[in-house]
Design an enzyme around this catalytic site. Structure first.
Site: not given
Ligand code: NDP
Ligand code: 2IT
Length: 444
Positions: A125, A165
């Protein structure tokens, strides 16, 4: 002290001031005691110590120049958490609240989520404390180009494949892809969520929201209930929330409320999806604007009170820790029978306890929102083949993947004596594949 407890203590000691990371690890480790008992080889191979320590963490300066000529500096992150079952895979979040704790909690969750999809993707991430809100397209482009100038040194189609995201959608992915291609002189599937003209997959835009509803539909129908006629509250009004709305409506439910970080709109007749799409996707304005042409739509300041609304099904699709114990109690009191986590870690540990103790059908994030990353993995496959599947083909694969995830999580829950507890089931089912791969690959 138990092995699991020892690992948790070390995580807290080694990573001070990272409450979100602690929360995500605690939620997983508390499910794993019986697995560790059954499989002593995991403790012998130090699987938990290794899985809770990222393989690599990259933090970097992102300097850029705003439209007035002022020099701005943001911080960039990429946490390459685990590559046991495939290249690192996970989104980039651009939001002022992004810090190492947030990126690590998201990266850790991603390891098990990606495993549950059944596809060959590891966990990672990244992101930045950059706030795209109120910035011009040119500013967003310059920021993305500077961000990619550094990030490009660490990623690649077989190394690490970022995606979107919060705050990162098709506009940002386009700028990031363009800069990567220029820097590396290589046209490769290094990012997912790309535009359809340059290697994107059909259904990726819709995938997380659709997948969430496919998963919840499976869970709800297995318990003799249905979306048909249900009143549904969805928090957020971004990518996940919008396409969850669309699929809920297709299945005969009515979405009566949606929100952004300023407030929420309520419409007992159903929130109009087209208006939301125009205001949020196209114009990038506030949700308040959605009341202008719809007389039955009311706006309320403050986003957290959305959980006071009486509903049958709640789908938190905004951000972490948006449902706490009190909000959970209110939902239960008002008769909510199912909660599906579209966002990552939207419910606190205490809130999840309230739902499980009260028999609410609960779809945990790493299972319920895995449709986005699963479709990203399908985009990677199509890029490798230099081919693209039709909308129907990708949608069918997505649906099958979500049904399989539901089956895996509920089977694992039954096997470990906690039938119906998908939190534990998803954690165990996701963990075992990664743990076995780590044991097989030796101490690396
Ligand atoms: P978007 O940026 O498209 O939308 C985010 C939405 O949540 C906006 O409505 C935003 O409101 C709201 N929001 C963001 N931060 C906060 C906050 N601190 N408090 C209240 N509301 C907030 O993001 P996505 O829809 O892509 O992501 C939403 C969630 O889903 C995140 O948790 C993400 O990690 C998760 N997720 C996303 C996937 C994807 O494929 N995109 C896949 C799996 C999970 P505002 O406009 O006011 O900021
Ligand atoms: O949280 C998530 O799973 C995502 N933001 C999607 C990641 C991806 O690589 O598609």
């Amino acid at each position: 002290m138990s092995y699991v407890k020892e690992v948790m203590d070390t995580v807290i000691k080694r990573n001070p001031n990272e409450p979100e990371f602690h929360q995500a690890v605690k939620e997983v480790l508390s499910s794993l005691e019986p697995v560790i008992e059954k499989h002593p080889e995991y403790a012998e191979a130090g699987v938990l110590e290794r899985m809770t320590e990222p393989e690599r963490m990259i933090m970097f300066r992102v300097p850029w120049v705003d439209d007035k000529g002022k020099i701005m500096v943001n911080r960039g992150f990429r946490v390459q958490f685990n590559s046991a079952i495939g290249p690192y895979k996970g989104g980039l979040r651009f939001h002022p609240s992004v810090n190492l704790s947030i990126v690590k909690f998201l990266g850790f969750e991603q390891i098990l989520k990606n495993s549950l999809t059944g596809l060959p993707i590891g966990g990672g991430k990244g992101g930045s404390d950059f706030d795209p809100k109120g910035k011009s397209d040119a500013e967003v482009m310059r920021f993305c180009q500077s961000f990619m100038t550094e990030l490009s040194k660490y990623i690649g189609a077989d190394i690490d494949v970022p995606a979107g995201d919060i705050g990162v959608g098709s506009r940002e992915i386009g700028y990031l892809f363009g800069m990567y291609k220029r820097l590396k002189n290589s046209y490769e599937g290094v990012l997912t969520g790309k535009g359809l003209e340059y290697g994107g997959s059909l259904v990726r835009t819709e995938a997380t929201g659709y997948g969430l509803v496919y998963f919840m539909d499976e869970l709800i129908r297995a318990n003799g209930k249905s979306f048909k006629g249900a009143k549904v509250v969805i928090s957020g009004s971004g990518n996940v929330a919008i396409y969850a709305h669309q699929k809920v409506t297709e299945l005969g439910g009515t979405v009566i409320a949606m929100s952004d970080s300023d407030g929420f709109i309520y419409d007992p007749k159903g929130v109009d999806l087209n208006t939301i799409k125009i205001v949020k996707e196209k114009e990038r304005k506030r949700i308040k604007e959605c009341t202008l042409n719809n007389k039955s739509t009311q706006y309320y300041e403050g986003c957290s009170n959305i959980w006071d609304i009486k509903c049958d099904i709640a789908l938190p699709c905004a951000t972490q820790n948006e449902i706490d114990e009190n909000a959970a109690k209110k939902l239960v009191k008002n008769g909510c029978f199912a909660v599906g986590e579209g966002a990552n870690m939207p419910c606190t540990i205490e809130a999840i306890d309230v739902f499980l103790k009260n028999g609410v059908l609960f779809g945990p994030a790493k299972a319920a929102n895995a449709g986005g990353v699963a479709t990203s993995a399908l985009e990677m496959s199509q890029n490798s083949m230099r081919y693209s599947w039709s909308f129907e083909e990708v949608d069918l694969r997505l649906k099958n993947i979500m049904v399989n995830i539901y089956n895996k999580a509920s089977q694992a829950a039954i096997e470990y004596g906690v039938s119906g507890n998908l939190v534990v089931g998803a954690n165990i089912a996701g963990f075992i594949k990664v743990a076995d791969a780590m044991v097989a690959q030796g101490i690396v």
